[in-house]
Design an enzyme around this catalytic site. Sequence first.
Site, short mmCIF file in Angstrom:
data_model
loop_
_atom_site.label_atom_id
_atom_site.label_comp_id
_atom_site.label_asym_id
_atom_site.label_seq_id
_atom_site.Cartn_x
_atom_site.Cartn_y
_atom_site.Cartn_z
N ASP A 31 0.85 -1.19 0.00
CA ASP A 31 0.00 0.00 0.00
C ASP A 31 0.90 1.25 0.00
O ASP A 31 2.00 1.21 0.54
CB ASP A 31 -0.91 0.04 1.24
CG ASP A 31 -2.20 0.81 1.00
OD1 ASP A 31 -3.26 0.17 0.88
OD2 ASP A 31 -2.14 2.05 0.90
N ARG A 35 -4.96 6.39 0.67
CA ARG A 35 -6.31 6.54 1.23
C ARG A 35 -6.30 7.40 2.50
O ARG A 35 -7.19 8.21 2.71
CB ARG A 35 -6.88 5.14 1.52
CG ARG A 35 -8.25 5.13 2.14
CD ARG A 35 -9.29 5.66 1.14
NE ARG A 35 -10.55 5.92 1.79
CZ ARG A 35 -10.86 7.06 2.43
NH1 ARG A 35 -9.99 8.06 2.50
NH2 ARG A 35 -12.05 7.22 2.97
N THR A 144 -15.80 -3.25 -10.94
CA THR A 144 -17.01 -2.77 -10.28
C THR A 144 -18.23 -3.01 -11.16
O THR A 144 -18.14 -2.96 -12.39
CB THR A 144 -16.86 -1.27 -9.93
OG1 THR A 144 -18.01 -0.86 -9.22
CG2 THR A 144 -16.68 -0.39 -11.14
N SER A 179 -19.19 7.60 -13.92
CA SER A 179 -18.26 8.59 -13.34
C SER A 179 -16.87 8.33 -13.92
O SER A 179 -16.60 7.26 -14.48
CB SER A 179 -18.19 8.46 -11.81
OG SER A 179 -17.44 7.30 -11.45
N TYR A 181 -14.32 7.78 -12.18
CA TYR A 181 -13.79 6.62 -11.44
C TYR A 181 -14.26 5.32 -12.10
O TYR A 181 -13.45 4.43 -12.39
CB TYR A 181 -14.26 6.65 -9.97
CG TYR A 181 -14.34 5.26 -9.40
CD1 TYR A 181 -13.19 4.53 -9.13
CD2 TYR A 181 -15.59 4.62 -9.20
CE1 TYR A 181 -13.26 3.22 -8.66
CE2 TYR A 181 -15.66 3.32 -8.73
CZ TYR A 181 -14.50 2.63 -8.47
OH TYR A 181 -14.57 1.33 -8.03
N HIS A 182 -15.58 5.19 -12.32
CA HIS A 182 -16.08 3.94 -12.91
C HIS A 182 -15.46 3.71 -14.29
O HIS A 182 -15.18 2.58 -14.67
CB HIS A 182 -17.61 3.97 -12.99
CG HIS A 182 -18.31 3.82 -11.66
ND1 HIS A 182 -18.69 4.89 -10.90
CD2 HIS A 182 -18.67 2.72 -10.95
CE1 HIS A 182 -19.29 4.46 -9.78
NE2 HIS A 182 -19.28 3.15 -9.79
N LYS A 185 -12.16 1.93 -14.30
CA LYS A 185 -12.27 0.47 -14.17
C LYS A 185 -12.53 -0.18 -15.53
O LYS A 185 -12.08 -1.30 -15.79
CB LYS A 185 -13.42 0.12 -13.22
CG LYS A 185 -13.23 0.58 -11.81
CD LYS A 185 -12.19 -0.26 -11.10
CE LYS A 185 -12.25 -0.10 -9.61
NZ LYS A 185 -11.20 -0.84 -8.90
N VAL A 324 -25.40 12.28 -12.23
CA VAL A 324 -26.18 12.05 -13.45
C VAL A 324 -26.35 10.54 -13.55
O VAL A 324 -25.40 9.81 -13.86
CB VAL A 324 -25.45 12.61 -14.69
CG1 VAL A 324 -26.22 12.26 -15.96
CG2 VAL A 324 -25.29 14.12 -14.56
#
Length: 383
Positions: A31, A35, A144, A179, A181-182, A185, A324
Site C-alpha cells: 500500500d 487513502r 465494479t 463517473s 472513477y467507474h 475500471k 447524473v
Amino acid sequence: MKVLVLGGDGYLGWPAALHLSEHGHEVAVLDNGARRGYDDELGVTSLVPIRGLDERVAAWEEVSGTRLPVYHGDLLDAEFTRDTLAEFRPDAVVHFAEQRSAPYSMLDRAHATYTQHNNVVGTLNLLYAIAETDPGTHLVKLGTLGEYGTPNIDIEEGWLTVEHNGRTDRVLFPKRPGSFYHLSKVHDSHNIEFTCRAWGLRATDLNQGVVYGHHTDQTARDPRLATRFDYDAVFGTVLNRFTIQAVLGEPLTVYGSGGQTRGVIDIRDTVECVRLAVENPAERGEFRVFNQLTESFSVGELAKLVADTHPGGTEVAHLDNPRVEADRHHYRVASTGLPALGLRPHLLADTLITSLFDLVERHADRVDRSALLPGVQWRLPGR
Ligand code: NAD
Ligand code: USQ
C-alpha cells in the site's frame, strides 16, 4: 498459495488479507497510504478508529501467530512494483489498490486525471510486472458493477454473445459507466483482457457491487484489527451512510427519487469471493469475469429498510440528485460464477443493520456532521 494483496491498508484489502492469511495462504500486503492522505485532504476520518498499517500487521502477528510482510510503495513506481513481485514471487496478486470514490473523481479536473492516472497506469505497471516476473501469476482484480451502468438489457457476466448481420461473436459486455472513477475500471478491464489475449496472462475481474458492513471473523478479534468505516459524502457508501445517519438522528440522504438500483454485498462475502477466486484460478490466457453481488436493492428500499429497523423515528430526505444517473431503469444482473465456486451469501438482514447501529453509537462522537451532505456535482456549473 503465496498471495500479494495490493491496497492492503484499505477498507476491503485489509480484511481480505487477514481472511486469506487465516485460510493458510502466505500473504503479503502492499500500500502507498494514499487513502489516509485523502482523509487529510478532505478533513474527515474513518468513523471507527484504525491503526497504522505496521501496527495492524504487528497486532495480527500477535493474535494469529502469522507473519504478514508489508511493502510500502506506489504502483505508479513501475520499478518498485516489478521488484516487489520479483522478491515475493506470488502465485496470485489481488489488486484493490485504486482511488475508488466516484464523487472524488468528479470533484474537478485534477481529481479526474489523478484517478484515471493512478488506476489505469498503476494497473498497467502491474500487468508489465506480472509479464516480466512470472506470466503464470493469477491477477485477481477488483472491478465494479458500475462498469456496466444501467442498460435496458440484462447484464451478463462480463461477456455477451452478439448476432449481427447473420454473424455471431462473443464480445466484452458493452459498458456505460457513470463517473470518471467507474470509467477507470472500464479502461483497466480492457487493458487486462488485452494482456490475457496478447501475452497469455490469466486474470479474474471481480465486478463488485456496493459493499456494506464492517466486521469480518478476523477483524472482530481485536480492536487493533478494525478496518475503516467511512461516513462522509465522498467516500462513504450508501448503506453504511444510512445506518450512521439514522443513529445520529439525521435524515437519510436519498438522492433523487431513490429508484436507482444497485447490486450490493456484505463485506464478509467480499473477502470470501476473493478467496474463492484465488483458490480457483483462471486458465492461462483467460480473462474471466465474475459479477460480485449477492442482492439488488433500490436506494429507496435501502433507506426504508434502515428507517424501519431503527428504533427512533428516522426521516428520509429526497435531495436533488448531485449525480447524473437513471432513477427508473431495468436491472437484472447475472451472477453464477462465484456461487458455482461455493459462495454462500450473507443476505442483508435487520440483525446486521442493528449491529451497525451499535457500532455507530460507540463512535458517534467522531462524526463531523458537515461531511454528511453531498457537495460534489456531476453536472457542469450553470448547466
Ligand atoms: P480503499 O480506498 O479503502 O482502499 C484502497 C487502498 O489502495 C488504499 O489503502 C490506498 O492507499 C491504496 N492505493 C490506492 N492507490 C494506490 C497506489 N497507486 N499504489 C499503492 N496503493 C494504492 O478502497 P476499498 O473500499 O477497500 O476498495 C478496494 C477496491 O475494491 C477498489 O479498487 C474499489 O474500486 C473496489 N470496490 C470497492 C467497493 C466498495 O463498496 N468499497 C465496491 C466495489 C469495488
Ligand atoms: N446514494 C444516495 N445517497 C447517499 C449516497 C449514495 O442516494 O447518501 C446513491 C448514489 O446516487 C448511487 C448509489 O446510492 O446511486 C450508490 O452510491 P455509493 O456512493 O454507495 O456507491 P458508488 O458511488 O456507486 O461507489 C461505491 C464504491 C465504489 C464501487 C461501487 C460499486 O465507492 O468503489 O465501485 O460502489 S458499483 O456502484 O456497483 O459500481
